[in-house]
Design a protein around this motif. Sequence first.
Motif, PDB file in Angstrom:
ATOM      1  N   ASP A 190     -86.916 -12.610   6.951  1.00 23.56           N
ATOM      2  CA  ASP A 190     -88.352 -12.617   6.703  1.00 23.56           C
ATOM      3  C   ASP A 190     -88.830 -13.917   6.078  1.00 23.56           C
ATOM      4  O   ASP A 190     -89.928 -14.417   6.397  1.00 23.56           O
ATOM      5  CB  ASP A 190     -88.737 -11.447   5.788  1.00 23.56           C
ATOM      6  N   GLU A 191     -88.020 -14.489   5.169  1.00 25.75           N
ATOM      7  CA  GLU A 191     -88.463 -15.687   4.463  1.00 25.75           C
ATOM      8  C   GLU A 191     -88.547 -16.914   5.357  1.00 25.75           C
ATOM      9  O   GLU A 191     -89.118 -17.947   4.973  1.00 25.75           O
ATOM     10  CB  GLU A 191     -87.540 -15.982   3.273  1.00 25.75           C
ATOM     11  N   GLN A 192     -88.001 -16.845   6.565  1.00 31.72           N
ATOM     12  CA  GLN A 192     -88.081 -17.974   7.484  1.00 31.72           C
ATOM     13  C   GLN A 192     -89.302 -17.904   8.388  1.00 31.72           C
ATOM     14  O   GLN A 192     -89.552 -18.820   9.169  1.00 31.72           O
ATOM     15  CB  GLN A 192     -86.810 -18.055   8.325  1.00 31.72           C
ATOM     16  N   VAL A 193     -90.060 -16.834   8.310  1.00 25.94           N
ATOM     17  CA  VAL A 193     -91.258 -16.668   9.132  1.00 25.94           C
ATOM     18  C   VAL A 193     -92.451 -17.194   8.337  1.00 25.94           C
ATOM     19  O   VAL A 193     -92.730 -16.723   7.241  1.00 25.94           O
ATOM     20  CB  VAL A 193     -91.461 -15.197   9.516  1.00 25.94           C
ATOM     21  N   THR A 194     -93.143 -18.194   8.884  1.00 24.35           N
ATOM     22  CA  THR A 194     -94.209 -18.856   8.135  1.00 24.35           C
ATOM     23  C   THR A 194     -95.609 -18.525   8.631  1.00 24.35           C
ATOM     24  O   THR A 194     -96.584 -18.907   7.994  1.00 24.35           O
ATOM     25  CB  THR A 194     -94.012 -20.384   8.174  1.00 24.35           C
ATOM     26  N   ALA A 195     -95.734 -17.841   9.746  1.00 25.53           N
ATOM     27  CA  ALA A 195     -97.065 -17.465  10.240  1.00 25.53           C
ATOM     28  C   ALA A 195     -96.992 -16.090  10.887  1.00 25.53           C
ATOM     29  O   ALA A 195     -96.186 -15.869  11.794  1.00 25.53           O
ATOM     30  CB  ALA A 195     -97.590 -18.485  11.237  1.00 25.53           C
ATOM     31  N   THR A 196     -97.794 -15.182  10.385  1.00 26.77           N
ATOM     32  CA  THR A 196     -97.951 -13.860  10.980  1.00 26.77           C
ATOM     33  C   THR A 196     -99.361 -13.808  11.559  1.00 26.77           C
ATOM     34  O   THR A 196    -100.341 -13.908  10.820  1.00 26.77           O
ATOM     35  CB  THR A 196     -97.774 -12.763   9.921  1.00 26.77           C
ATOM     36  N   VAL A 197     -99.449 -13.709  12.875  1.00 25.84           N
ATOM     37  CA  VAL A 197    -100.743 -13.865  13.544  1.00 25.84           C
ATOM     38  C   VAL A 197    -101.197 -12.522  14.119  1.00 25.84           C
ATOM     39  O   VAL A 197    -100.508 -11.925  14.948  1.00 25.84           O
ATOM     40  CB  VAL A 197    -100.662 -14.919  14.668  1.00 25.84           C
ATOM     41  N   ASP A 198    -102.333 -12.062  13.659  1.00 17.96           N
ATOM     42  CA  ASP A 198    -102.950 -10.846  14.189  1.00 17.96           C
ATOM     43  C   ASP A 198    -103.664 -11.208  15.491  1.00 17.96           C
ATOM     44  O   ASP A 198    -104.697 -11.871  15.476  1.00 17.96           O
ATOM     45  CB  ASP A 198    -103.937 -10.295  13.167  1.00 17.96           C
ATOM     46  N   VAL A 199    -103.085 -10.805  16.618  1.00 18.33           N
ATOM     47  CA  VAL A 199    -103.691 -11.106  17.918  1.00 18.33           C
ATOM     48  C   VAL A 199    -104.254  -9.842  18.560  1.00 18.33           C
ATOM     49  O   VAL A 199    -104.384  -9.763  19.778  1.00 18.33           O
ATOM     50  CB  VAL A 199    -102.678 -11.807  18.863  1.00 18.33           C
ATOM     51  N   SER A 200    -104.597  -8.857  17.716  1.00 14.31           N
ATOM     52  CA  SER A 200    -105.083  -7.587  18.269  1.00 14.31           C
ATOM     53  C   SER A 200    -106.319  -7.776  19.133  1.00 14.31           C
ATOM     54  O   SER A 200    -106.517  -7.047  20.112  1.00 14.31           O
ATOM     55  CB  SER A 200    -105.356  -6.594  17.139  1.00 14.31           C
ATOM     56  N   ALA A 201    -107.153  -8.763  18.794  1.00  9.49           N
ATOM     57  CA  ALA A 201    -108.357  -9.002  19.593  1.00  9.49           C
ATOM     58  C   ALA A 201    -108.026  -9.502  20.989  1.00  9.49           C
ATOM     59  O   ALA A 201    -108.853  -9.417  21.900  1.00  9.49           O
ATOM     60  CB  ALA A 201    -109.260 -10.015  18.878  1.00  9.49           C
ATOM     61  N   TRP A 202    -106.818 -10.024  21.171  1.00 12.57           N
ATOM     62  CA  TRP A 202    -106.396 -10.551  22.471  1.00 12.57           C
ATOM     63  C   TRP A 202    -105.253  -9.740  23.076  1.00 12.57           C
ATOM     64  O   TRP A 202    -104.669 -10.151  24.066  1.00 12.57           O
ATOM     65  CB  TRP A 202    -105.981 -12.018  22.323  1.00 12.57           C
ATOM     66  N   ALA A 203    -104.956  -8.580  22.488  1.00 13.27           N
ATOM     67  CA  ALA A 203    -103.818  -7.788  22.969  1.00 13.27           C
ATOM     68  C   ALA A 203    -104.023  -7.316  24.405  1.00 13.27           C
ATOM     69  O   ALA A 203    -103.071  -7.282  25.203  1.00 13.27           O
ATOM     70  CB  ALA A 203    -103.565  -6.600  22.039  1.00 13.27           C
ATOM     71  N   GLU A 204    -105.245  -6.947  24.770  1.00 11.99           N
ATOM     72  CA  GLU A 204    -105.494  -6.492  26.141  1.00 11.99           C
ATOM     73  C   GLU A 204    -105.356  -7.646  27.126  1.00 11.99           C
ATOM     74  O   GLU A 204    -104.830  -7.475  28.240  1.00 11.99           O
ATOM     75  CB  GLU A 204    -106.874  -5.848  26.247  1.00 11.99           C
ATOM     76  N   THR A 205    -105.819  -8.827  26.746  1.00 17.38           N
ATOM     77  CA  THR A 205    -105.628 -10.006  27.596  1.00 17.38           C
ATOM     78  C   THR A 205    -104.140 -10.305  27.752  1.00 17.38           C
ATOM     79  O   THR A 205    -103.660 -10.603  28.859  1.00 17.38           O
ATOM     80  CB  THR A 205    -106.340 -11.225  26.974  1.00 17.38           C
ATOM     81  N   LYS A 206    -103.412 -10.228  26.656  1.00 16.93           N
ATOM     82  CA  LYS A 206    -101.964 -10.442  26.688  1.00 16.93           C
ATOM     83  C   LYS A 206    -101.288  -9.439  27.625  1.00 16.93           C
ATOM     84  O   LYS A 206    -100.411  -9.814  28.430  1.00 16.93           O
ATOM     85  CB  LYS A 206    -101.425 -10.307  25.259  1.00 16.93           C
ATOM     86  N   TRP A 207    -101.693  -8.181  27.553  1.00 19.72           N
ATOM     87  CA  TRP A 207    -101.099  -7.157  28.419  1.00 19.72           C
ATOM     88  C   TRP A 207    -101.438  -7.407  29.890  1.00 19.72           C
ATOM     89  O   TRP A 207    -100.597  -7.247  30.772  1.00 19.72           O
ATOM     90  CB  TRP A 207    -101.555  -5.767  27.978  1.00 19.72           C
ATOM     91  N   ARG A 208    -102.652  -7.836  30.186  1.00 22.41           N
ATOM     92  CA  ARG A 208    -102.993  -8.151  31.575  1.00 22.41           C
ATOM     93  C   ARG A 208    -102.153  -9.321  32.094  1.00 22.41           C
ATOM     94  O   ARG A 208    -101.755  -9.335  33.264  1.00 22.41           O
ATOM     95  CB  ARG A 208    -104.493  -8.479  31.690  1.00 22.41           C
ATOM     96  N   ALA A 209    -101.872 -10.293  31.223  1.00 15.67           N
ATOM     97  CA  ALA A 209    -101.013 -11.405  31.635  1.00 15.67           C
ATOM     98  C   ALA A 209     -99.588 -10.916  31.887  1.00 15.67           C
ATOM     99  O   ALA A 209     -98.935 -11.337  32.851  1.00 15.67           O
ATOM    100  CB  ALA A 209    -101.023 -12.492  30.558  1.00 15.67           C
ATOM    101  N   ILE A 210     -99.095 -10.018  31.053  1.00 18.78           N
ATOM    102  CA  ILE A 210     -97.756  -9.453  31.270  1.00 18.78           C
ATOM    103  C   ILE A 210     -97.705  -8.690  32.593  1.00 18.78           C
ATOM    104  O   ILE A 210     -96.748  -8.811  33.365  1.00 18.78           O
ATOM    105  CB  ILE A 210     -97.370  -8.534  30.088  1.00 18.78           C
ATOM    106  N   LEU A 211     -98.744  -7.922  32.874  1.00 15.16           N
ATOM    107  CA  LEU A 211     -98.782  -7.148  34.115  1.00 15.16           C
ATOM    108  C   LEU A 211     -98.805  -8.045  35.350  1.00 15.16           C
ATOM    109  O   LEU A 211     -98.411  -7.606  36.441  1.00 15.16           O
ATOM    110  CB  LEU A 211    -100.007  -6.232  34.120  1.00 15.16           C
ATOM    111  N   ALA A 212     -99.260  -9.281  35.205  1.00 15.90           N
ATOM    112  CA  ALA A 212     -99.256 -10.206  36.341  1.00 15.90           C
ATOM    113  C   ALA A 212     -97.836 -10.521  36.808  1.00 15.90           C
ATOM    114  O   ALA A 212     -97.636 -10.911  37.960  1.00 15.90           O
ATOM    115  CB  ALA A 212     -99.979 -11.496  35.963  1.00 15.90           C
TER     116      ALA A 212
END
Length: 282
Positions: A190-212
């Motif tokens: 955990d201590e090596q992770v420096t950015a935790t990014v909430d991408v919930s607003a883009w989760a549907e876009t991300k899923w559509r890209a995965i489905l491609a």
Amino acid sequence: MTPSPPAAPRPSLLGIFGHPDDESLLAGGVLAQHAAADAATAVVTTTWAPDTHRAGELADALAVLGAGKPRMLGYADARVPQSAPGMPRLCDAPLDDVVELLVGHIRELRPDVIVTHDAYGQLTGHPDHIHTHRVTLLAVHAAGLPHLYPQAGPPWQPSALYLTTHPESGVGELGSLLSRVGKAVRSAPDEQVTATVDVSAWAETKWRAILAHRSQVEGQRPLPALLSGLTADARHRILATEWYTRLDTKPVLGPLRNLSPDPLPRPTTAGTFFADVPRSAH
């Protein structure tokens, strides 16, 4: 009348990943987020030939993410020889050749930020993920040195490198999903992770890209197929957060007595990566 100051250059982000679908699975939220913020985004993929079915799927996914056209190095997947007939596996290709190709893309695109795999190979430890991590680190350093690969264009030094990763505390449902089909689960402390990014607003876009990436959704063991079998809520929980480890790419300047500088400030999780990165001046 005082002339208007010149417009600031458009910020840019480049992803470098091992396979078609890695860009969507591992950094699709950040790519979509930065494209929505009017950053120039692009993706280089180190394996699979540009005339294969997966190249077409990659083009569709990048269109969803707003990340331009595919840029494929064309080496063979370590486990799929037919991915690039007549080409060596990425892991077997001459190191200088691979690094030079990546340096060419970096110098052409001049990104402020580069995103790639972590040293573990992003959970599953695929050899192409691990090797892409290694050659990207070499290329990021070499791209800023004018006497290395001069034929690849004028030097350019990105300001930061972000490694896609999963902290031990964040593996959760995804780890169980991978374990059920016999895949490795390699997470970072955990201590090596420096950015935790909430991408919930883009989760549907991300899923559509995965489905491609249709061939992966239709399989049995690929992660897109496993995700497609989940409920929408469970899938959203997995896709809505991305984790990164930031590496600075420039030497720390100063007198020798400062060999142990103060720790870098922890990157913010709000906004885009560019909020924490000084813009390169070239």
